[in-house]
Design a protein around this motif. Structure first.
Motif, PDB file in Angstrom:
ATOM      1  N   PHE A 171      -1.056  -8.258  12.074  1.00  0.00           N
ATOM      2  CA  PHE A 171       0.030  -6.949  11.806  1.00  0.00           C
ATOM      3  C   PHE A 171       0.135  -6.327  10.639  1.00  0.00           C
ATOM      4  CE2 PHE A 171       2.674 -10.435  11.644  1.00  0.00           C
ATOM      5  CZ  PHE A 171       3.346 -10.685  10.794  1.00  0.00           C
ATOM      6  N   ALA A 172       0.346  -5.258  10.032  1.00  0.00           N
ATOM      7  CA  ALA A 172       0.674  -5.086   8.986  1.00  0.00           C
ATOM      8  C   ALA A 172       1.944  -4.675   8.855  1.00  0.00           C
ATOM      9  CB  ALA A 172      -1.025  -4.181   8.602  1.00  0.00           C
ATOM     10  N   PHE A 173       1.813  -4.354   7.612  1.00  0.00           N
ATOM     11  CA  PHE A 173       3.434  -3.396   7.466  1.00  0.00           C
ATOM     12  C   PHE A 173       2.672  -2.798   6.340  1.00  0.00           C
ATOM     13  CE2 PHE A 173       3.567  -7.811   6.393  1.00  0.00           C
ATOM     14  CZ  PHE A 173       4.510  -7.261   5.595  1.00  0.00           C
ATOM     15  N   THR A 213      -2.922   7.278  -1.494  1.00  0.00           N
ATOM     16  CA  THR A 213      -2.055   7.659  -1.210  1.00  0.00           C
ATOM     17  C   THR A 213      -0.819   6.719  -0.398  1.00  0.00           C
ATOM     18  OG1 THR A 213      -3.034   8.162   0.949  1.00  0.00           O
ATOM     19  CG2 THR A 213      -2.906   9.853  -0.476  1.00  0.00           C
ATOM     20  N   HIS A 214      -2.083   5.176  -0.234  1.00  0.00           N
ATOM     21  CA  HIS A 214      -1.022   3.976   0.052  1.00  0.00           C
ATOM     22  C   HIS A 214      -1.865   3.219  -0.237  1.00  0.00           C
ATOM     23  CE1 HIS A 214      -2.798   4.960   4.050  1.00  0.00           C
ATOM     24  NE2 HIS A 214      -3.466   5.040   3.121  1.00  0.00           N
ATOM     25  N   THR A 215      -0.552   2.083  -0.006  1.00  0.00           N
ATOM     26  CA  THR A 215      -1.541   0.770  -0.838  1.00  0.00           C
ATOM     27  C   THR A 215      -2.162   0.332   0.872  1.00  0.00           C
ATOM     28  OG1 THR A 215       0.480  -0.335  -0.437  1.00  0.00           O
ATOM     29  CG2 THR A 215      -0.391  -0.497  -2.738  1.00  0.00           C
ATOM     30  N   TYR A 265       3.625   6.476  14.848  1.00  0.00           N
ATOM     31  CA  TYR A 265       2.403   6.555  14.802  1.00  0.00           C
ATOM     32  C   TYR A 265       1.894   6.068  13.663  1.00  0.00           C
ATOM     33  CZ  TYR A 265      -2.053   8.351  15.232  1.00  0.00           C
ATOM     34  OH  TYR A 265      -3.213   8.499  15.328  1.00  0.00           O
ATOM     35  N   PHE A 266       1.026   5.434  13.391  1.00  0.00           N
ATOM     36  CA  PHE A 266      -0.424   5.427  12.341  1.00  0.00           C
ATOM     37  C   PHE A 266      -1.468   5.220  13.184  1.00  0.00           C
ATOM     38  CE2 PHE A 266       4.197   3.830  11.010  1.00  0.00           C
ATOM     39  CZ  PHE A 266       3.815   4.569   9.940  1.00  0.00           C
ATOM     40  N   PRO A 267      -1.976   6.004  12.657  1.00  0.00           N
ATOM     41  CA  PRO A 267      -3.613   5.795  12.731  1.00  0.00           C
ATOM     42  C   PRO A 267      -3.858   4.336  12.949  1.00  0.00           C
ATOM     43  CG  PRO A 267      -3.848   7.253  11.309  1.00  0.00           C
ATOM     44  CD  PRO A 267      -2.705   7.277  11.025  1.00  0.00           C
ATOM     45  N   PHE A 268      -4.111   3.403  12.003  1.00  0.00           N
ATOM     46  CA  PHE A 268      -4.519   2.654  11.849  1.00  0.00           C
ATOM     47  C   PHE A 268      -4.180   1.718  12.896  1.00  0.00           C
ATOM     48  CE2 PHE A 268      -1.476   2.206   8.417  1.00  0.00           C
ATOM     49  CZ  PHE A 268      -0.989   4.079   8.204  1.00  0.00           C
ATOM     50  N   THR A 269      -2.843   1.478  13.192  1.00  0.00           N
ATOM     51  CA  THR A 269      -2.091   0.404  13.846  1.00  0.00           C
ATOM     52  C   THR A 269      -1.618   0.662  15.298  1.00  0.00           C
ATOM     53  OG1 THR A 269      -0.111   1.781  12.998  1.00  0.00           O
ATOM     54  CG2 THR A 269      -1.055  -0.756  12.272  1.00  0.00           C
ATOM     55  N   GLU A 270      -1.568  -0.302  16.510  1.00  0.00           N
ATOM     56  CA  GLU A 270      -1.662   0.031  18.029  1.00  0.00           C
ATOM     57  C   GLU A 270      -0.856  -0.684  18.428  1.00  0.00           C
ATOM     58  OE1 GLU A 270      -1.530   3.165  18.874  1.00  0.00           O
ATOM     59  OE2 GLU A 270      -0.477   2.682  20.704  1.00  0.00           O
ATOM     60  N   HIS A 318       6.088   3.495  -5.644  1.00  0.00           N
ATOM     61  CA  HIS A 318       5.171   2.104  -5.228  1.00  0.00           C
ATOM     62  C   HIS A 318       5.432   1.255  -4.131  1.00  0.00           C
ATOM     63  CE1 HIS A 318       6.487   2.587  -9.851  1.00  0.00           C
ATOM     64  NE2 HIS A 318       5.502   1.625  -9.812  1.00  0.00           N
ATOM     65  N   GLN A 319       4.618   0.715  -3.655  1.00  0.00           N
ATOM     66  CA  GLN A 319       4.851   0.210  -2.158  1.00  0.00           C
ATOM     67  C   GLN A 319       4.337  -1.350  -2.177  1.00  0.00           C
ATOM     68  OE1 GLN A 319       2.160   2.546   0.499  1.00  0.00           O
ATOM     69  NE2 GLN A 319       3.462   4.066   1.165  1.00  0.00           N
ATOM     70  N   VAL A 320       4.584  -1.956  -1.182  1.00  0.00           N
ATOM     71  CA  VAL A 320       4.220  -2.887  -0.671  1.00  0.00           C
ATOM     72  C   VAL A 320       4.039  -2.582   0.299  1.00  0.00           C
ATOM     73  CG1 VAL A 320       4.796  -5.795  -0.342  1.00  0.00           C
ATOM     74  CG2 VAL A 320       5.760  -4.272  -2.782  1.00  0.00           C
ATOM     75  N   PHE A 347       0.180   7.795  -4.905  1.00  0.00           N
ATOM     76  CA  PHE A 347       0.758   8.959  -5.133  1.00  0.00           C
ATOM     77  C   PHE A 347       0.665  10.169  -4.500  1.00  0.00           C
ATOM     78  CE2 PHE A 347      -1.739   5.767  -8.115  1.00  0.00           C
ATOM     79  CZ  PHE A 347      -1.367   6.265  -9.426  1.00  0.00           C
ATOM     80  N   ARG A 348       1.361  10.681  -4.570  1.00  0.00           N
ATOM     81  CA  ARG A 348       1.634  12.017  -3.498  1.00  0.00           C
ATOM     82  C   ARG A 348       1.081  13.252  -4.105  1.00  0.00           C
ATOM     83  NH1 ARG A 348       3.494   9.313   1.920  1.00  0.00           N
ATOM     84  NH2 ARG A 348       2.588   7.422   1.941  1.00  0.00           N
ATOM     85  N   ASN A 349       0.724  14.529  -3.936  1.00  0.00           N
ATOM     86  CA  ASN A 349       1.792  15.784  -4.203  1.00  0.00           C
ATOM     87  C   ASN A 349       2.344  16.022  -3.545  1.00  0.00           C
ATOM     88  OD1 ASN A 349       1.268  18.050  -5.761  1.00  0.00           O
ATOM     89  ND2 ASN A 349      -1.049  18.555  -4.892  1.00  0.00           N
TER      90      ASN A 349
HETATM   91  N1  DAH Z   1       0.319   3.676   4.995  1.00  0.00           N
HETATM   92  C1  DAH Z   1       2.106   3.933   5.197  1.00  0.00           C
HETATM   93  C2  DAH Z   1       2.569   4.638   4.768  1.00  0.00           C
HETATM   94  O1  DAH Z   1       1.782   5.128   3.537  1.00  0.00           O
HETATM   95  C3  DAH Z   1       2.851   2.746   5.715  1.00  0.00           C
HETATM   96  C4  DAH Z   1       3.121   1.733   6.791  1.00  0.00           C
HETATM   97  C5  DAH Z   1       2.639   2.030   8.363  1.00  0.00           C
HETATM   98  C6  DAH Z   1       1.756   0.906   6.219  1.00  0.00           C
HETATM   99  C7  DAH Z   1       2.024   0.965   9.005  1.00  0.00           C
HETATM  100  C8  DAH Z   1       0.835  -0.516   7.020  1.00  0.00           C
HETATM  101  C9  DAH Z   1       1.404   0.214   8.667  1.00  0.00           C
HETATM  102  O2  DAH Z   1       0.560  -1.593   7.428  1.00  0.00           O
HETATM  103  O3  DAH Z   1       1.216  -0.752   9.549  1.00  0.00           O
HETATM  104  O4  DAH Z   1       3.296   5.944   4.886  1.00  0.00           O
END
Ligand code: DAH
Length: 339
Positions: free
Chosen positions: A302-304, A165-167, A245-250, A205-207, A191-193
């Motif tokens: 960090f991530a994005f 659902t995301h990269t 808010y994202f579960p994987f970043t704080e 598409h994502q990066v 891919f998302r429904n």
């Molecule tokens: N995975 C998130 C999405 O698909 C986007 C995202 C948010 C990626 C925060 C990240 C992040 O790496 O730190 O909506």
């Protein structure tokens, strides 16, 4: 009547046709139910008996001649497209219109290029994922709504195999295999429904970006993303970071840029706010680092993650996301970019 038949015999013997249409006109004129031959046969009743033999012979001759002529003219055009034979110019040079890169590829390559200049390398991961890489290792709690059937295309349940659902899944794969320093980006299809509309699609598409090292701070994140926004949209772009808010970043954030489609006045793409969200980001949650075997007491990072469609829409002022997937050449050939 005899003179009339002679004239028609002359006319039919001299008749020519340039195409099927003209042959058909000739057939209608001479041989159709209300054509000349048929009318003459009707008039034959009125011919005095002593002339019947002569007129009869002439009439039959006219009918046969007309049939023969029309058949022979018709055969000239059999199996041919009208005019095709004489219009082919074999001396003409072949001019092939060169293909163009898809706008999503152009923008993806630009993003890769911008990050390559500040030291990021590229990696890719699988589109079919397991629950661990797409959700669990990224700190999604078991009951998180993103795991729900409504968002995720599951291939099997128990074990859960799904279309990513995301990269962000590629972050996990990279950190599992490499120790810091890690400075990488991960482009790919996700891919998302979702119901397909001008703003959303079930495939997009994502990066994803990831930077893990000693002493990486939120200031580094901010600086990197502002630099990216200016490179991709130009110096004048306005940027703002909002808490999220994202579960994987704080902590987590989202970055908006000024809407390039309406110039900030308000349109359906920016939902009449003048701002468009282009990415999510944050400091990688220590749990995620530990899940991948990276010591969170030594390393931070960090991530994005950004959507390529959204960025392309802003760059090229495209108001409907569906255009990217229809592959209409009239749309595609407008992007003659060398990237
Ligand atoms: N995975 C998130 C999405 O698909 C986007 C995202 C948010 C990626 C925060 C990240 C992040 O790496 O730190 O909506």
């Amino acid at each position: 009547m005899i003179d009339k038949i002679h004239n028609l015999l002359k006319e039919i013997s001299e008749a020519t046709a340039h195409n099927r249409e003209e042959v058909e006109q000739l057939r209608l004129k001479f041989l159709s139910k209300k054509g000349l031959v048929s009318i003459l046969f009707d008039d034959f009743r009125l011919v005095p008996p002593e002339k019947k033999r002569e007129v009869g012979q002439l009439l039959n001759e006219l009918k046969n001649q007309a049939h023969q002529k029309i058949d022979s003219l018709k055969s000239n055009f059999e199996g041919k497209v009208d005019g095709a034979d004489k219009d082919i110019d074999l001396t003409r040079p072949v001019i092939l219109e060169p293909g163009t890169r898809h706008p999503l590829s152009i923008v993806r390559n630009q993003i890769i290029d911008i990050f390559a200049r500040i030291g990021y390398r590229v990696a890719v991961g699988p589109e079919i994922e397991d629950d661990w890489h797409n959700f669990s290792a990224l700190n999604f709690p078991p009951e998180h709504p993103a795991r729900d059937m409504q968002d995720t295309f599951f291939i099997t349940r128990d074990p859960d195999i799904l279309l990513r659902t995301h990269t962000s899944s590629v972050q996990i794969r990279t950190m599992e295999k490499n120790q810091p320093p890690i400075r990488m980006i991960f482009p790919g299809r996700v891919f998302r429904n979702e119901a397909i509309s001008a703003r959303a699609h079930c495939i997009f598409h994502q990066v994803e970006g990831l930077y893990i090292d000693r002493n990486v701070s939120f200031a580094d994140l901010k600086q990197t993303l502002i630099c990216f926004a200016k490179e991709i949209f130009g110096e004048k772009v306005k940027v703002r970071l909002r808490p999220s808010y994202f579960p994987f970043t704080e902590p987590s954030g989202e970055m908006d840029v000024s809407c390039n489609i309406c110039g900030g006045v308000g349109c359906n793409i920016c939902k009449y706010t003048g701002w468009v969200e282009i990415l999510g980001c944050g400091m990688v949650d220590p749990n995620v680092l530990e899940n991948c075997g990276i010591d969170s007491k030594i390393y931070t990072g960090f991530a994005f993650g950004m959507g390529i469609e959204r960025i392309s829409m802003l760059k090229y002022q495209i108001k409907d996301l569906r255009l990217f997937f229809e592959n209409d050449v009239r749309f595609l050939k407008q992007f003659r970019d060398s990237w």
